[in-house]
Design a protein around this motif. Sequence first.
Motif, mmCIF file in Angstrom:
data_model
loop_
_atom_site.group_PDB
_atom_site.id
_atom_site.type_symbol
_atom_site.label_atom_id
_atom_site.label_comp_id
_atom_site.label_asym_id
_atom_site.label_seq_id
_atom_site.Cartn_x
_atom_site.Cartn_y
_atom_site.Cartn_z
ATOM 1 N N UNK A 1 4.651 -15.018 -1.946
ATOM 2 C CA UNK A 1 5.007 -13.474 -1.592
ATOM 3 C C UNK A 1 6.247 -14.028 -0.474
ATOM 4 N N UNK A 2 7.462 -13.805 -0.839
ATOM 5 C CA UNK A 2 8.620 -14.311 -0.044
ATOM 6 C C UNK A 2 8.261 -15.656 0.004
ATOM 7 N N UNK A 3 8.075 -16.382 1.250
ATOM 8 C CA UNK A 3 7.796 -17.742 1.357
ATOM 9 C C UNK A 3 6.316 -18.278 1.564
ATOM 10 N N UNK A 4 5.669 -17.143 1.340
ATOM 11 C CA UNK A 4 4.106 -17.523 1.805
ATOM 12 C C UNK A 4 3.418 -17.557 0.442
ATOM 13 N N UNK A 5 2.496 -18.793 0.233
ATOM 14 C CA UNK A 5 1.910 -18.922 -1.013
ATOM 15 C C UNK A 5 0.413 -17.913 -0.543
ATOM 16 N N UNK A 6 0.131 -17.120 -1.611
ATOM 17 C CA UNK A 6 -1.042 -16.193 -1.523
ATOM 18 C C UNK A 6 -1.888 -16.218 -2.770
ATOM 19 N N UNK B 1 -15.259 -15.186 -17.837
ATOM 20 C CA UNK B 1 -14.143 -14.775 -17.108
ATOM 21 C C UNK B 1 -14.256 -13.088 -17.463
ATOM 22 N N UNK B 2 -14.438 -12.213 -16.616
ATOM 23 C CA UNK B 2 -14.211 -10.919 -16.247
ATOM 24 C C UNK B 2 -12.918 -10.308 -16.193
ATOM 25 N N UNK B 3 -12.580 -9.757 -17.305
ATOM 26 C CA UNK B 3 -11.087 -9.232 -17.386
ATOM 27 C C UNK B 3 -10.905 -7.981 -16.492
ATOM 28 N N UNK B 4 -11.863 -7.412 -16.092
ATOM 29 C CA UNK B 4 -11.828 -6.407 -15.249
ATOM 30 C C UNK B 4 -11.282 -6.429 -13.767
ATOM 31 N N UNK B 5 -11.373 -8.205 -13.551
ATOM 32 C CA UNK B 5 -10.769 -8.521 -12.221
ATOM 33 C C UNK B 5 -9.505 -9.692 -12.658
ATOM 34 N N UNK B 6 -8.338 -9.182 -12.301
ATOM 35 C CA UNK B 6 -7.232 -10.022 -12.455
ATOM 36 C C UNK B 6 -6.920 -10.940 -10.999
ATOM 37 N N UNK B 7 -6.669 -12.157 -11.237
ATOM 38 C CA UNK B 7 -6.867 -13.022 -9.983
ATOM 39 C C UNK B 7 -5.874 -14.191 -10.176
ATOM 40 N N UNK B 8 -5.257 -14.658 -9.048
ATOM 41 C CA UNK B 8 -4.367 -15.765 -9.126
ATOM 42 C C UNK B 8 -3.703 -16.228 -7.940
ATOM 43 N N UNK B 9 -2.781 -17.063 -8.110
ATOM 44 C CA UNK B 9 -1.875 -17.632 -7.032
ATOM 45 C C UNK B 9 -0.333 -17.293 -7.477
ATOM 46 N N UNK B 10 0.291 -17.110 -6.297
ATOM 47 C CA UNK B 10 1.874 -16.742 -6.344
ATOM 48 C C UNK B 10 2.468 -16.887 -4.838
#
Lengths: 260, 286
Positions: free
Chosen positions: A52-57, A41-50
């Motif tokens: 944005x208003x009502x859109x999953x991104x 896991x490279x910590x220079x890249x932060x990534x995930x899901x969340x």
Amino acid sequence: MSAYDKVTAARSTKKLTSVDYINALFGESFIELHGDRCYGDDKAVVAGVGMLNNIPVTVIGLEKGRNTFERMERNFGAAHPEGYRKALRLMKQAEKFHRPILTFVDTSGAFCGIGAEERGQGHSIATNLMEMMALKTPILSVFIGEGGSGGAIALAVADEVWMMENAVYSVISPEGCASILWKDSSKAPDAAECLKLTAKDLFDLGVIERILREPTADDHKMFESLKLLICRTFEKNLAIPGDELARIRYNRFRKIGKQD
Amino acid sequence: MDLFTFIKPKNELENSDDTDTKKPYVPDEMWEKCPECGTLLLTTDIEENLRVCSKCNHHFRLNARQRVDMIADKDTFVEMDKDFESANIIDFPFYDEKLEKSKKQSNEKESVICGTCKLGGIETVIVSMNSEFMMGSMGTVTGDKITRAFEYATEQRLPIIVFTVSGGARMQEGILSLMQMAKTSGAVKMHSDAGLLYITVLTDPTTGGVTASFAMEGDIILAEPKALIAFAGPRVIEQTIRQKLPKDFQTAEFLKQKGFVDKVVDRRYLKETLKHLLKIHNYGED
């Protein structure tokens, strides 16, 4: 502001980082996901899901760190191959669930070191370029600080690329350019001028679509309008069939430097 | 005048300033010194050996056309887009002069030549980069020519063979050069999605933005012995990490060991290897 002033501003440690943007835009809804499933896991890249208003991104950012400890841990935002492979894994996942992808770019470049070369830095960037071009889901890239060459474009093969007014995007660092051109890296300010690396230059060259006013940490109004702007772009592109969207993305790059 | 002096036959090779007639005179261009083992080799022998040292197997650098000649059947190469030329789009200092000089030195208009040829009777698209033109750097025209070659191969359903040699993206065209990495990669992807074969042959040196784009995107990646293949060059890495690099770091053999190159192929067997690979992928069966 001269081109080099912009470079200095883009590198400033006081600047907001990807994590700041993710927190401001996604708040509690963000869940970080880790690892490339191959090496680490490279910590220079932060990534995930969340949400944005009502859109999953799916959101992915190159993260420099906000204090000395974090900067060491994040390798100053210089990613290794496993960072780019983590990003690609999550972009493919986004495509599977037809989620739009938002990337934040802030890096002096892909890390150059023994491990990075041994694990295929060139190969990891090349694969991202190739695969991102064909992803059947919307991609939007926002440059929030430094956009250093191959390490930046590896997260910026997008339908649209936006830049903060004080962000830069360049094929080579002004210092590197000056030392090749004049054998003198102290001439970096002149090189910065020549390279055409400011948001305004890139807009004029047709390489980016939008220049954004840079928010400060407590500028909630600006973050709200940024969120709205991103959502609107995603809604527009989600309505386009995936194949068609990938074709439009290819043509966006295809026209740059077209000879006939 | 002494009669014997008068009728003495004139030797073409005789150096007029050199009175020592016992020493044979050989013009410089007849010999070449192998940069690896230092052996003096007859140029004609090197040429016959596809510019490989017969003593230590060192592969001398070739220019773009020598590469095409090496694998294309005689007189089958048809060049595409040969008149495309770079312009100084972002008004970069000394770029016009640099382009002029490169054109004169290499006798080419750009750092890559593209076209079609037959290889053992099999029709293929071929792309060959040129280290003699701005060290094979990728500007907009380079990127566009390569993109067009892939698009042509996709349309015509042809395989494509690419010889890479490059210092990376061309600084003198700024961000527009960087964009060529994405553009060429997009063209490779379309060719790949159409089910067509792309073979890369990495040659010395392949670095930077070319390594980080189409060079590493082949279905099959071959490399010439000892070729330097890198994202960041060894000097840049040494400066960054202030550490000595391991022996044979970033050579073709090293990349093969690390899993990034399929096969290191001696130049003298390259044409046979390529032909064999094309046949295995059902090309040339009509």
